[in-house]
Enzyme design. Sequence first.
Site, PDB file in Angstrom:
ATOM      1  N   GLU A 141       0.849  -1.189   0.000  1.00 23.56           N
ATOM      2  CA  GLU A 141       0.000   0.000   0.000  1.00 23.56           C
ATOM      3  C   GLU A 141       0.888   1.244   0.000  1.00 23.56           C
ATOM      4  O   GLU A 141       1.830   1.325   0.786  1.00 23.56           O
ATOM      5  CB  GLU A 141      -0.902   0.022   1.232  1.00 23.56           C
ATOM      6  CG  GLU A 141      -1.930   1.138   1.173  1.00 23.56           C
ATOM      7  CD  GLU A 141      -2.886   1.158   2.375  1.00 23.56           C
ATOM      8  OE1 GLU A 141      -3.709   2.078   2.439  1.00 23.56           O
ATOM      9  OE2 GLU A 141      -2.798   0.262   3.240  1.00 23.56           O
ATOM     10  N   GLY A 170       3.258   2.304  10.625  1.00 20.02           N
ATOM     11  CA  GLY A 170       3.076   1.583  11.876  1.00 20.02           C
ATOM     12  C   GLY A 170       2.781   0.118  11.640  1.00 20.02           C
ATOM     13  O   GLY A 170       3.360  -0.753  12.292  1.00 20.02           O
ATOM     14  N   ALA A 171       1.891  -0.159  10.698  1.00 21.96           N
ATOM     15  CA  ALA A 171       1.511  -1.542  10.415  1.00 21.96           C
ATOM     16  C   ALA A 171       0.675  -1.557   9.148  1.00 21.96           C
ATOM     17  O   ALA A 171       0.259  -0.516   8.645  1.00 21.96           O
ATOM     18  CB  ALA A 171       0.738  -2.139  11.580  1.00 21.96           C
ATOM     19  N   MET A 172       0.417  -2.772   8.646  1.00 22.93           N
ATOM     20  CA  MET A 172      -0.330  -2.932   7.401  1.00 22.93           C
ATOM     21  C   MET A 172      -1.292  -4.098   7.518  1.00 22.93           C
ATOM     22  O   MET A 172      -0.928  -5.174   7.994  1.00 22.93           O
ATOM     23  CB  MET A 172       0.658  -3.150   6.254  1.00 22.93           C
ATOM     24  CG  MET A 172       0.001  -3.347   4.907  1.00 22.93           C
ATOM     25  SD  MET A 172      -0.979  -1.894   4.437  1.00 22.93           S
ATOM     26  CE  MET A 172      -2.234  -2.677   3.426  1.00 22.93           C
ATOM     27  N   ASN A 209      -2.692  -6.276   5.557  1.00 19.05           N
ATOM     28  CA  ASN A 209      -2.794  -7.310   4.531  1.00 19.05           C
ATOM     29  C   ASN A 209      -3.681  -8.463   4.990  1.00 19.05           C
ATOM     30  O   ASN A 209      -3.580  -8.926   6.121  1.00 19.05           O
ATOM     31  CB  ASN A 209      -1.406  -7.871   4.215  1.00 19.05           C
ATOM     32  CG  ASN A 209      -0.350  -6.795   4.147  1.00 19.05           C
ATOM     33  OD1 ASN A 209      -0.361  -5.973   3.263  1.00 19.05           O
ATOM     34  ND2 ASN A 209       0.545  -6.808   5.124  1.00 19.05           N
ATOM     35  N   HIS A 228      -6.492  -1.703  15.349  1.00 20.77           N
ATOM     36  CA  HIS A 228      -6.731  -0.983  14.094  1.00 20.77           C
ATOM     37  C   HIS A 228      -6.562  -1.912  12.893  1.00 20.77           C
ATOM     38  O   HIS A 228      -7.437  -1.980  12.013  1.00 20.77           O
ATOM     39  CB  HIS A 228      -5.755   0.195  13.994  1.00 20.77           C
ATOM     40  CG  HIS A 228      -5.907   1.002  12.742  1.00 20.77           C
ATOM     41  ND1 HIS A 228      -6.649   2.155  12.687  1.00 20.77           N
ATOM     42  CD2 HIS A 228      -5.408   0.826  11.490  1.00 20.77           C
ATOM     43  CE1 HIS A 228      -6.607   2.662  11.467  1.00 20.77           C
ATOM     44  NE2 HIS A 228      -5.861   1.859  10.713  1.00 20.77           N
ATOM     45  N   GLU A 229      -5.443  -2.625  12.846  1.00 23.69           N
ATOM     46  CA  GLU A 229      -5.194  -3.470  11.678  1.00 23.69           C
ATOM     47  C   GLU A 229      -6.159  -4.647  11.637  1.00 23.69           C
ATOM     48  O   GLU A 229      -6.597  -5.066  10.562  1.00 23.69           O
ATOM     49  CB  GLU A 229      -3.743  -3.960  11.673  1.00 23.69           C
ATOM     50  CG  GLU A 229      -2.693  -2.852  11.740  1.00 23.69           C
ATOM     51  CD  GLU A 229      -2.880  -1.758  10.706  1.00 23.69           C
ATOM     52  OE1 GLU A 229      -3.451  -2.019   9.625  1.00 23.69           O
ATOM     53  OE2 GLU A 229      -2.456  -0.613  10.979  1.00 23.69           O
ATOM     54  N   HIS A 265      -9.498  -3.564  10.270  1.00 30.28           N
ATOM     55  CA  HIS A 265      -9.473  -3.386   8.812  1.00 30.28           C
ATOM     56  C   HIS A 265      -9.972  -4.628   8.070  1.00 30.28           C
ATOM     57  O   HIS A 265     -10.333  -4.528   6.891  1.00 30.28           O
ATOM     58  CB  HIS A 265      -8.048  -3.088   8.344  1.00 30.28           C
ATOM     59  CG  HIS A 265      -7.737  -1.630   8.190  1.00 30.28           C
ATOM     60  ND1 HIS A 265      -8.571  -0.751   7.538  1.00 30.28           N
ATOM     61  CD2 HIS A 265      -6.648  -0.907   8.576  1.00 30.28           C
ATOM     62  CE1 HIS A 265      -8.020   0.455   7.533  1.00 30.28           C
ATOM     63  NE2 HIS A 265      -6.856   0.389   8.164  1.00 30.28           N
ATOM     64  N   GLU A 314      -9.637   4.283   6.298  1.00 27.61           N
ATOM     65  CA  GLU A 314      -8.776   4.719   7.400  1.00 27.61           C
ATOM     66  C   GLU A 314      -9.526   5.550   8.442  1.00 27.61           C
ATOM     67  O   GLU A 314      -9.365   5.348   9.641  1.00 27.61           O
ATOM     68  CB  GLU A 314      -7.567   5.484   6.859  1.00 27.61           C
ATOM     69  CG  GLU A 314      -6.623   4.630   6.025  1.00 27.61           C
ATOM     70  CD  GLU A 314      -6.038   3.442   6.760  1.00 27.61           C
ATOM     71  OE1 GLU A 314      -6.160   3.361   8.000  1.00 27.61           O
ATOM     72  OE2 GLU A 314      -5.450   2.568   6.104  1.00 27.61           O
TER      73      GLU A 314
END
Length: 884
Positions: A127, A267-269, A271, A303-304, A307, A326
Amino acid sequence: MRTEQPQVIYLKDYQAPEYLIDETHLTFELFEDHSLVHAQLVMRRNPARGAGLPPLVLDGQQLELLSVALDDQALSAGDYQLDDSHLTVQPKAATFTLDTSVKIHPESNTALEGLYKSGSMFCTQCEAEGFRKITYYLDRPDVMSKFTTTVIAEQHRYPVLLSNGNPVGTGPQDDGRHWATWEDPFMKPAYLFALVAGDLWCVEDKFTRQSGRDVTLRIYVEPENIDKCQHAMTSLKKSMRWDEEVYGREYDLDIFMIVAVNDFNMGAMENKGLNIFNSSCVLARAETATDAAHQRVEAVVAHEYFHNWSGNRVTCRDWFQLSLKEGFTVFRDSEFSADMNSRTVKRIEDVAYLRTHQFAEDAGPMAHAVRPDSFIEISNFYTLTVYEKGSEVVRMVRTLLGAEGFRKGSDLYFERHDGQAVTCDDFIKAMEDANGVDLTQFKRWYSQAGTPRLAVSEHYDSAAQTYSLTFRQSYPATPDKVEKKPFVIPVELGLLDAQGNDIALRLQGEAAAGTSRVLSVTEAEQTFTFVDVAAKPLPSLLRGFSAPVKLSFPYDRDQLMFLMQHDSDGFNRWEAGQQLSVQVLQELIAQHQQGSALVLDQRLVTALGTVLANEQLDQAMVAEMLSLPSEAYLTEISEVADVDAIHAAREFARKQIADQLFDALNARYQANRGVSRGTEYVAEAEHFARRSLQNIVLSYLMLSGKPEVLAATLEQFDACDNMTERLTALAVLVNSPFEAERGKALEVFAENFKDNPLVMDQWFSVQAASTLPGGLARVKALMQHPAFTMKNPNKVRALIGAFAGQNLVNFHAADGSGYRFLAELVIELNALNPQIASRQLAPLTRWRKYDAARQALMKAELERILASGSLSSDVYEVVSKSLA
């Protein structure tokens, strides 16, 4: 890198893709000096784009093309077109299969986009547009595909091979290599692709869903970090349970994985099924991570995970819709954190951050709407406006509809758009349809940039016993130069009587509606009249910060003290204290500028003394109320920021408070430190609160310079069992006049934690943020430390970011040395990691905020960056907009 002016991309030009990818089959062959990527794409003409077979244009950057085949027929160089950014092929039928093989170089990828190496580990970050650096593809979020991925690597070096979805096969090869295949059953865009290969250990647990099925949970880390994962695992299980209970969302795969990597731009993703995290957002243990780090881990893990639905199952159609996923998910993780900890304190923290940083963004050259109209480089729009203001927009929807109505809307949104790539309009439409409301005017929050101002005036008619509030909206100019129309501004409020009690609220022509209610301000000027008001009340406005606006009401200092003591809304009690502090500090700033002796209004000391003595208040709330507005916030609200006067005024006020409230501060410190000594570290809200108050009190006490405070600080530094107390003691020493003790503490800390990169980042930050003279020289010296490298984003943020963003009095030195230093580093970073380079530019972009001399110096450095040679599109966009 670019030498020509990059292309501007506009929302109005969006068109659906000409082709779709139903299946993506990837095979990665990983080697030490290169990697091979073989891609088979099962494609078809997009029926939404009509008949005909236009050329297929695939995105690709920094790829060495080895072969292309269309429906198993190898293509020669004359059968396709190739340039630096695209591969163009002419399909022969409406459905077809395209095979490509490319060579890439993860081992030299310092930009950390696409496939790269972090230490000895292969990992990805796709991303927003990183997948095009892996293989040729339709790298856009509205092209969704089912992915099957096979990873092949040397078994000894890379025993763990991971990708999205569920594992479907593994096996050895004859040459000491092995393979693993993963299959993701859910359609996803390429930005959600992930791959990891490394020598990793994992912590495993399970979670039982409401439906009764178990999910395997794994957190993968390098072996030396295996003892720092439990807090993240606990946070993940809390997140999964909360999302089921609050949103009705169950996890959908059989396995959920997190991998911690040291080199990561963000911070993080999120996927799908394989979240890749900056190690700073996973690793937490009492001895090495502060309370704030523990809370950040909990929030980022949540948060991740959230998502999975708000971003993965329902994703965004194009990058202009970034806040769709987001902003919504930040709101969700904020509510989760509020439920896990103190709701009032969480709201205070979020609003303080928003007003200091996002409001500054709104007032600067990079101001843009929550859904921008255009961009040059999408990575520059991973901004506080998209995330934090976007979250506030979602929060306003919830405020207007109520919790039940919002849940109905979110249920409809997920049901209606599961498996689709959609827009912010689709989100609002679901909220409208579920509740039978019209939010057309409300959507201006998505399209109009800037922070609205809301001026409020009052009128009390004693004869009629009516009380009227008049609201006037105004809108600052922003770079988009769009004519602004009135927003829908939800204002939650209450009215206090002379005893500090909330009175019953009844608007003219309506029935009574409790003691707190939400007014919907929809016009440029609008008056609301309350009836049956026996005496003139004191309004408590914008409770819970119900809208992201700059509110003004002519409170005097006595009224603010009254609200601090009596307001039933915890946020507004804090807000009254902040407004009182701002008025007092601005008075001190003016005295400094006039060359007068500084005299502190004693009402501030009295108010804080009352708060300190109130043992019924949550200790975290006391800590927040004792915290004066930051220098960054005082800068943000200044017409022309005088950094020297702001620093002098704030430090004077802190010293006066410390001296006059020394006994009360010391009593609180001794009581809380006593509990800490006798209590094992626990990462829970009550313990966070105790330590937060203990530590802010210590920072005040050290201003007294008394030997007993130095002794207490050294005792805390040496004898505590956790990083929260140790790092605070170190920071207090680093900002103190006790040079010998400061030097020894820094030396001891570095020796003890030299093998822990994340703790050393905190060591760098504490020194970079110290406002003692000589800040720039200290930072330059620290850049030579063996633990520092410009190639690691965490190091850059910890040292350079902390200096430029937090140490305002040193960064804004009158000779411009701080500006020159930052410009030189941005030029260097531009070649290494354009995303990080552009994000470090933020302090320079605010050059118009300062006096004429500093403006000239800051502008000159921006011009030097622009003239420095081949700029990435990331840096070019920020610099060019800052100078426009």
